[in-house]
Scaffold this active site. Structure first.
Site, PDB file in Angstrom:
ATOM      1  N   HIS A 197       0.818  -1.212   0.000  1.00 39.34           N
ATOM      2  CA  HIS A 197       0.000   0.000   0.000  1.00 39.34           C
ATOM      3  C   HIS A 197       0.852   1.264   0.000  1.00 39.34           C
ATOM      4  CE1 HIS A 197       0.518   0.291   4.441  1.00 39.34           C
ATOM      5  NE2 HIS A 197       0.472   1.552   4.150  1.00 39.34           N
ATOM      6  N   ARG A 340     -10.798  -5.826 -18.383  1.00 41.93           N
ATOM      7  CA  ARG A 340     -10.583  -7.273 -18.317  1.00 41.93           C
ATOM      8  C   ARG A 340     -11.415  -7.831 -17.171  1.00 41.93           C
ATOM      9  NH1 ARG A 340      -4.765  -9.714 -16.925  1.00 41.93           N
ATOM     10  NH2 ARG A 340      -5.195  -8.936 -14.835  1.00 41.93           N
ATOM     11  N   GLU A 439      -2.603 -15.605 -23.995  1.00 41.51           N
ATOM     12  CA  GLU A 439      -1.496 -15.748 -23.032  1.00 41.51           C
ATOM     13  C   GLU A 439      -1.210 -17.198 -22.690  1.00 41.51           C
ATOM     14  OE1 GLU A 439      -2.442 -13.285 -19.620  1.00 41.51           O
ATOM     15  OE2 GLU A 439      -4.527 -13.912 -19.598  1.00 41.51           O
ATOM     16  N   ASP A 463       2.184 -13.674 -18.961  1.00 40.52           N
ATOM     17  CA  ASP A 463       1.799 -15.079 -18.810  1.00 40.52           C
ATOM     18  C   ASP A 463       2.257 -15.920 -19.993  1.00 40.52           C
ATOM     19  OD1 ASP A 463       0.512 -15.594 -16.338  1.00 40.52           O
ATOM     20  OD2 ASP A 463      -1.090 -14.252 -16.952  1.00 40.52           O
ATOM     21  N   CYS A 510      -0.435  -6.265 -24.160  1.00 43.66           N
ATOM     22  CA  CYS A 510      -0.553  -5.513 -22.900  1.00 43.66           C
ATOM     23  C   CYS A 510       0.361  -6.051 -21.802  1.00 43.66           C
ATOM     24  CB  CYS A 510      -2.001  -5.485 -22.423  1.00 43.66           C
ATOM     25  SG  CYS A 510      -2.674  -7.112 -22.113  1.00 43.66           S
TER      26      CYS A 510
END
Ligand code: PEP
Ligand code: MG
Length: 607
Positions: A197, A340, A439, A463, A510
């Site tokens: 974070h 997505r 992928e 991937d 991407c």
């Protein structure tokens, strides 16, 4: 720190870009010593009440923090504060503490420490990086409750009136936010990763940061001069004059290249001979939408929606999906946003349903596989996406497709959702483009058949490389085998582009590869229509793209595909970059750049 420790270089994780120098401001360690006390049985109820009171106070404190920063900082800060509020109200955690007080007749502080240590052990065994990082959140929340019990109060960083670099074990979200309004130049922490974070907030507020330095709080003392390099992920302690000068120049160069790249923060994105490549952004969280105009993104090529599901105890409802995507749809005009559907599963869910632990999560029930197993969860998201499509140009994209049946099944669920919305009289775009991420090797080999069913492809190289080369993308022991330029990977890309173009559909990329300027010639040569990357990389890629002749890159791609190893391809690319494309890659900083504030290496002569 002793003077002989000059030039100590600490290696961490680059969390937020920028180079700053100044005196260190060391915050006390998060882990204050906790005494163990055995209690008389009669004191147990009062001890449990101490816990409950501290929890109530911690909840109120977080509510106050939210009110205080309302509208002043990014939404990301708030979502993290919400996560902390949720953890403070998570009964599974605190009833365990209560049980320990009662069974062990021990004081509440000791019971909390023991419970948290047990939780941290469980977290440490989780394979997923993002989830493992969440242990940090649990620890911070526990620390907040402990502080209430022992009466410890953290410093408000807004009260710091000198320019300093914060050195801390970890920081609470409100402390990171406080820096935005203070003289703090940047910060460094012992723990954390690029997805923790503190890193996310630092990037959204554009505060330079290095995290994951392990033990910087033990190596640096208040007032030590430090240089923080948030580009490379280094902290230099007590630099000598020479090093100060070097980093001063590096910072000046970085600033001046950024200035130069501002010229490239607007379209068009085309080569000298007019070949257009759409340069769009990958978004991890909605808060990043302000980067779209800043860096001139031509739409969103990948909106990763996973964060909507993480760090919460219930699934997001349709309204939450819709509201989130509607904002994106409105901002992205006149371009498109590619949403997505979620890529989660296996042990990645905190909320229900909790899937069984899997031996090979990367090969398990993730992404589209999980969605098709849980069509109700899937349909909720699809309905949210469809409803948002009435407010701007939205495309829907399914991840990890390995089989045609999966596409047909996903589209069937989408059509059911459309029929329902029609019946309810709710508006959506009936012609919403639907695409898949390519992928998995089977999708590449079946690309011609898949292309008949969809409107676009987007190659997910992160991937794809993992599955083509059988390399776990998060396993450091095999990272040396993770080669984007492996001929097998390049052939997979070529085959996908050719099949997509044969069918008349757009082919995008991407994965990380899309933002690498040194791979750009081969990607353009292979004919990719869209490259999607973290928004801040867009001006750099656009600058280099404008220096190429697309007509010359096609034969280059063909030549490179004939090589038999990644090494040979890389060597040839480097040679061409030096000889043929030197102008395209040239990024010359100004001769004598004006120094800006935030670099206080007093020892060096910077005149
Ligand atoms: C990819 O696999 O290349 C990709 C973009 O998806 P993710 O990194 O989210 O898996
Ligand atoms: Mg992927």
């Amino acid at each position: 720190m002793a003077r002989e420790d000059q030039n100590l270089v600490l290696k961490g994780i680059a969390a937020s870009e920028g180079i700053v120098a100044g005196p260190a401001f060391v915050m006390t360690s998060a882990r204050l010593p906790i005494p163990k006390r055995i209690l008389d049985p009669g004191l147990i109820p009062a001890e449990v009440e101490r816990l409950r009171k501290a929890l109530r106070e911690a909840v109120h404190e977080l509510e106050d923090v939210k009110k205080e920063f309302q509208g002043a900082v990014t939404r990301e800060v708030f979502s993290i504060i919400d996560t902390h509020s949720m953890l403070i109200q998570d009964e599974s955690l605190w009833s365990e503490v209560e049980r320990k007080i009662q069974d062990g007749q021990i004081n509440v502080e000791w019971a909390i420490r023991k419970t948290i240590d047990e939780w941290l052990k469980v977290f440490a065994s989780i394979r997923d990086d993002y989830l493992r990082e969440r242990s940090q959140e649990v620890e911070l929340v526990a620390q907040r409750v402990l502080d209430k019990l022992i009466g410890h109060k953290d410093k408000d960083l807004r009260q710091i009136d000198q320019p300093v670099i914060i050195v801390a074990h970890d920081l609470r979200p409100e402390q990171t936010a406080q820096m935005f309004f203070s003289k703090v130049l940047g910060f460094s922490t012992d723990i954390g990763s690029a997805t923790s974070h503190t890193a996310i907030v630092a990037r959204s507020l554009e505060i330079p940061a290095v995290v994951g330095l392990k033990n910087i709080t033990h190596l640096v003392e208040d007032g030590d001069l430090i240089i923080l390099d948030g580009i490379e992920g280094n902290v230099i302690v007590n630099p000598d004059d020479q090093l100060c000068r070097k980093y001063f120049d590096r910072r000046a160069e970085w600033e001046s290249i950024n200035k130069l790249l501002q010229e490239y923060s607007t379209p068009p994105s085309r080569t000298k001979d007019g070949f257009q490549v759409q340069l769009s952004a990958n978004l991890e969280i909605l808060d990043e939408i302000h980067f779209l105009s800043k860096y001139g993104a031509e739409g969103v090529g990948l909106y990763r929606t996973e964060y909507l599901y993480l760090n919460r105890d219930r699934l997001p409802n349709e309204e939450e999906h819709f509201e989130n995507y509607r904002k994106l749809a409105e901002v992205v005009e006149p371009y498109q946003a590619t949403i997505r559907t979620f890529d989660l599963g296996g042990d990645k869910f905190i909320s229900e349903p909790k899937a069984a632990a899997e031996m090979n999560p990367a090969l398990g029930l993730r992404a589209i596989r999980f969605c098709l197993r849980h069509p109700d969860i899937f349909k909720t998201q699809i309905r949210g996406i469809l409803r948002a499509s009435a407010f701007g140009k939205i495309r829907m994209m399914f991840p990890l497709i390995s089989d045609l049946e999966e596409v047909l099944e996903a589209k069937k669920i989408m059509r059911e959702a459309m029929d329902e919305l029609d019946r309810e009289g709710v508006k959506f775009d009936p012609a919403i483009p639907v695409g898949i991420m390519v992928e998995v090797p089977s999708a590449v080999l079946m690309a011609d058949k898949l292309a008949e069913q969809v409107d676009f492809f987007s190659i997910g190289t992160n991937d794809l490389i993992q599955y083509v080369l059988a390399i776990d993308r998060v396993n450091e022991y095999v990272s040396y085998l993770y080669q984007p330029l492996h001929p097998a990977v390049l052939w997979m890309i070529k085959r996908t582009v050719d099949a997509g173009h044969q069918a008349g559909i757009q082919v995008a990329m991407c994965g990380e590869m899309a933002g690498d300027i040194y791979l750009l010639p081969i990607l353009v040569g292979l004919g990719l229509d869209q490259l999607s990357m973290p928004a801040r990389l867009i001006p750099r890629v656009r600058k280099v793209l404008r220096g190429f002749q697309a007509g010359e890159l096609k034969p280059v791609a063909e030549e490179l595909l004939k090589f038999s190893t990644a090494e040979k391809i890389k060597t040839r690319l480097q040679e061409l970059a030096k000889k043929e494309w030197a102008e395209a890659y040239r990024m010359e900083p100004e001769k004598n750049p004006e120094p800006s504030g935030g670099f206080l290496c007093q020892k060096s002569d910077q005149s």
